[in-house]
Design a protein around this motif. Sequence first.
Motif, PDB file in Angstrom:
ATOM      1  N   LYS A   1       0.846  -1.190   0.000  1.00 40.89           N
ATOM      2  CA  LYS A   1       0.000   0.000   0.000  1.00 40.89           C
ATOM      3  C   LYS A   1       0.882   1.241   0.000  1.00 40.89           C
ATOM      4  N   THR A   2       0.568   2.179  -0.891  1.00 40.39           N
ATOM      5  CA  THR A   2       1.428   3.342  -1.085  1.00 40.39           C
ATOM      6  C   THR A   2       0.640   4.629  -0.946  1.00 40.39           C
ATOM      7  N   VAL A   3       1.170   5.573  -0.165  1.00 41.58           N
ATOM      8  CA  VAL A   3       0.554   6.878  -0.008  1.00 41.58           C
ATOM      9  C   VAL A   3       1.413   7.914  -0.721  1.00 41.58           C
ATOM     10  N   GLY A   4       0.759   8.859  -1.368  1.00 40.95           N
ATOM     11  CA  GLY A   4       1.450   9.963  -2.021  1.00 40.95           C
ATOM     12  C   GLY A   4       1.362  11.226  -1.187  1.00 40.95           C
ATOM     13  N   ILE A   5       2.447  11.977  -1.131  1.00 43.62           N
ATOM     14  CA  ILE A   5       2.449  13.285  -0.480  1.00 43.62           C
ATOM     15  C   ILE A   5       3.064  14.292  -1.455  1.00 43.62           C
ATOM     16  N   VAL A   6       2.661  15.547  -1.340  1.00 39.12           N
ATOM     17  CA  VAL A   6       3.154  16.603  -2.229  1.00 39.12           C
ATOM     18  C   VAL A   6       3.927  17.592  -1.376  1.00 39.12           C
ATOM     19  N   VAL A   7       5.192  17.855  -1.741  1.00 40.29           N
ATOM     20  CA  VAL A   7       6.085  18.568  -0.834  1.00 40.29           C
ATOM     21  C   VAL A   7       6.955  19.578  -1.579  1.00 40.29           C
ATOM     22  N   GLU A   8       7.544  20.475  -0.795  1.00 37.34           N
ATOM     23  CA  GLU A   8       8.595  21.365  -1.297  1.00 37.34           C
ATOM     24  C   GLU A   8       9.863  21.236  -0.466  1.00 37.34           C
ATOM     25  N   TYR A   9       9.708  20.989   0.841  1.00 37.44           N
ATOM     26  CA  TYR A   9      10.829  20.781   1.762  1.00 37.44           C
ATOM     27  C   TYR A   9      11.870  21.889   1.632  1.00 37.44           C
ATOM     28  N   ASN A  10      11.420  23.088   1.974  1.00 43.88           N
ATOM     29  CA  ASN A  10      12.259  24.274   1.777  1.00 43.88           C
ATOM     30  C   ASN A  10      12.538  25.002   3.097  1.00 43.88           C
ATOM     31  N   PRO A  11      13.285  24.380   4.041  1.00 39.71           N
ATOM     32  CA  PRO A  11      13.828  23.017   4.014  1.00 39.71           C
ATOM     33  C   PRO A  11      12.894  22.047   4.742  1.00 39.71           C
ATOM     34  N   LEU A  12      13.259  20.776   4.735  1.00 42.26           N
ATOM     35  CA  LEU A  12      12.504  19.768   5.479  1.00 42.26           C
ATOM     36  C   LEU A  12      12.687  20.022   6.971  1.00 42.26           C
ATOM     37  N   HIS A  13      11.561  20.109   7.706  1.00 38.78           N
ATOM     38  CA  HIS A  13      11.627  20.412   9.136  1.00 38.78           C
ATOM     39  C   HIS A  13      10.782  19.428   9.935  1.00 38.78           C
ATOM     40  N   ASN A  14      10.727  19.637  11.247  1.00 33.45           N
ATOM     41  CA  ASN A  14      10.047  18.684  12.123  1.00 33.45           C
ATOM     42  C   ASN A  14       8.559  18.559  11.819  1.00 33.45           C
TER      43      ASN A  14
ATOM     44  N   ARG B   1       8.257  25.104  20.551  1.00 35.01           N
ATOM     45  CA  ARG B   1       9.640  24.777  20.886  1.00 35.01           C
ATOM     46  C   ARG B   1      10.315  23.915  19.816  1.00 35.01           C
ATOM     47  N   ASN B   2       9.548  23.068  19.145  1.00 39.59           N
ATOM     48  CA  ASN B   2      10.142  22.128  18.203  1.00 39.59           C
ATOM     49  C   ASN B   2       9.623  22.224  16.773  1.00 39.59           C
ATOM     50  N   ILE B   3       8.500  22.910  16.573  1.00 38.92           N
ATOM     51  CA  ILE B   3       7.914  23.006  15.242  1.00 38.92           C
ATOM     52  C   ILE B   3       7.760  24.467  14.858  1.00 38.92           C
ATOM     53  N   ALA B   4       8.270  24.794  13.677  1.00 37.75           N
ATOM     54  CA  ALA B   4       8.155  26.152  13.146  1.00 37.75           C
ATOM     55  C   ALA B   4       7.835  26.056  11.666  1.00 37.75           C
ATOM     56  N   SER B   5       7.237  27.105  11.121  1.00 36.21           N
ATOM     57  CA  SER B   5       6.939  27.121   9.691  1.00 36.21           C
ATOM     58  C   SER B   5       8.234  27.230   8.898  1.00 36.21           C
TER      59      SER B   5
ATOM     60  N   SER C   1      16.728  23.256  16.622  1.00 34.48           N
ATOM     61  CA  SER C   1      15.628  22.599  17.344  1.00 34.48           C
ATOM     62  C   SER C   1      14.400  22.392  16.470  1.00 34.48           C
ATOM     63  N   TYR C   2      14.389  22.964  15.257  1.00 38.29           N
ATOM     64  CA  TYR C   2      13.207  22.892  14.403  1.00 38.29           C
ATOM     65  C   TYR C   2      13.364  21.957  13.211  1.00 38.29           C
ATOM     66  N   VAL C   3      14.572  21.460  12.988  1.00 36.25           N
ATOM     67  CA  VAL C   3      14.814  20.589  11.829  1.00 36.25           C
ATOM     68  C   VAL C   3      15.544  19.332  12.279  1.00 36.25           C
ATOM     69  N   PRO C   4      15.360  18.222  11.564  1.00 37.17           N
ATOM     70  CA  PRO C   4      16.118  17.005  11.894  1.00 37.17           C
ATOM     71  C   PRO C   4      17.619  17.245  11.704  1.00 37.17           C
ATOM     72  N   GLU C   5      18.413  16.405  12.364  1.00 35.84           N
ATOM     73  CA  GLU C   5      19.864  16.553  12.276  1.00 35.84           C
ATOM     74  C   GLU C   5      20.363  16.419  10.849  1.00 35.84           C
ATOM     75  N   TYR C   6      19.734  15.502  10.068  1.00 35.74           N
ATOM     76  CA  TYR C   6      20.193  15.321   8.697  1.00 35.74           C
ATOM     77  C   TYR C   6      19.917  16.554   7.835  1.00 35.74           C
ATOM     78  N   THR C   7      18.826  17.251   8.088  1.00 39.25           N
ATOM     79  CA  THR C   7      18.564  18.498   7.367  1.00 39.25           C
ATOM     80  C   THR C   7      19.655  19.515   7.660  1.00 39.25           C
ATOM     81  N   LEU C   8      19.994  19.648   8.934  1.00 38.27           N
ATOM     82  CA  LEU C   8      21.016  20.615   9.326  1.00 38.27           C
ATOM     83  C   LEU C   8      22.365  20.260   8.694  1.00 38.27           C
TER      84      LEU C   8
END
Length: 411
Positions: free
Chosen positions: A2-15, A207-211, A229-236
């Motif tokens: 089963k596969t779900v589709g999501i539509v993204v920009e990830y500018n940048p990818l955050h929490n 504290r952990n989620i920002a636009s 604190s707002y993005v995963p370590e790999y994004t940083l």
Amino acid sequence: MKTVGIVVEYNPLHNGHVLHYTRSKEITQADAVIAVMSGPFLQRGEPALVHKRARTEMALHMGADLVIELPAAYAVQPAEWFAYGAVSLLKGTGIVDCISFGSESGSLKEMLPLAKALARESGELQIEIAQRMASGSNFPAAYAAAAASVTGESEASIQHLSQLMSQPNNSLGLHYLIALERLDSSIVPYTIPREGANYHDLVPANRNIASATSIRKLILEDGLDSVSSYVPEYTLDILHREFAEGFGPMDWERFRQPLFHALLTHSTSELESYYEVTEGLEHRIKRLLPELREPTVESLLTALKTKRYTRTKLQRMLLHILLHHRKTELTRSQLAEGPGFIRVLGFSTKGRTLLKQMKRSATLPVVMKPSTFSHPYLTWDLEAAAVYANAYPSPAAAQMFSDFFLPPVTL
């Protein structure tokens, strides 16, 4: 699978994106995720903070299994065609069972019947929108009022609908549903309430989620470590790497010289031929250019902006001029034909299995190497990638033509 589709920009990818990804898998019980991602330029008419390959890498680290590109012809568009292009790609894979998107309302109850009605009334709706904008309404207000009118809603419901549509994720979500109807797709929609931050928030309220907007603002003003604190370590890590190489942060001013060259050397009739140059904006551009105190994109946008023309509308217009996208090449009938191909940006081990399934079930050509396929919109994407890389401090041919040279990103 089963596969779900999501539509993204990830500018940048955050929490917040990670939360949406996780909950999408939970509520749909999906085994795999396909992400449709914008390329170097985004829906609001802005350059992405970093290259699409870097953002694809972020998506794969998060857990996405397959990342495909939303062509620039659809990525730099109002919600109607942005959503239509993305849903067309998901349907075209032949393997997507459901789509999950965020919304402020967190409910499909009001959206589904409205989408069914609007999908049948697209021609009448466009006329109604144009008439209301001609009377001075901006696009969101005109769309809401026109939608209420063509669906037979009472005047009392217009304000409620306007409030619903004024929230960007609700509006985009509605257009995903309209696209599903127009394409007669069996893909099942789900929506997840947006939490922790609003789309346009300039200052983090959690504290952990920002636009993404506030994260980009923090990066530009205070540096990368201010968003840890707002993005995963790999994004940083990826952002640190890209910035160290001079590949970011990208903003409009990086494109000032080629944009102003086009604006200064084109006649008003030539400017008028570009997509989204409407209602005499070509004359307004030519009149305001000599009046700018400094020749920056920001000063031009400030001078052009009125109640009638939103900043997003103007940014998209300038981007179409920069990329030489003409009205004759982006008619409603042409856009309604859909993207015409599926460009693979990256995949995981599970994504490799999805690709094998896609090659059997896809109704669109699956493009791994652009050099082996030809399509006008693919040519635009290759040109957009080259224009983007050409704005680096010391661009190299390998960067400008990386779409030709480099295979999809894999982890």
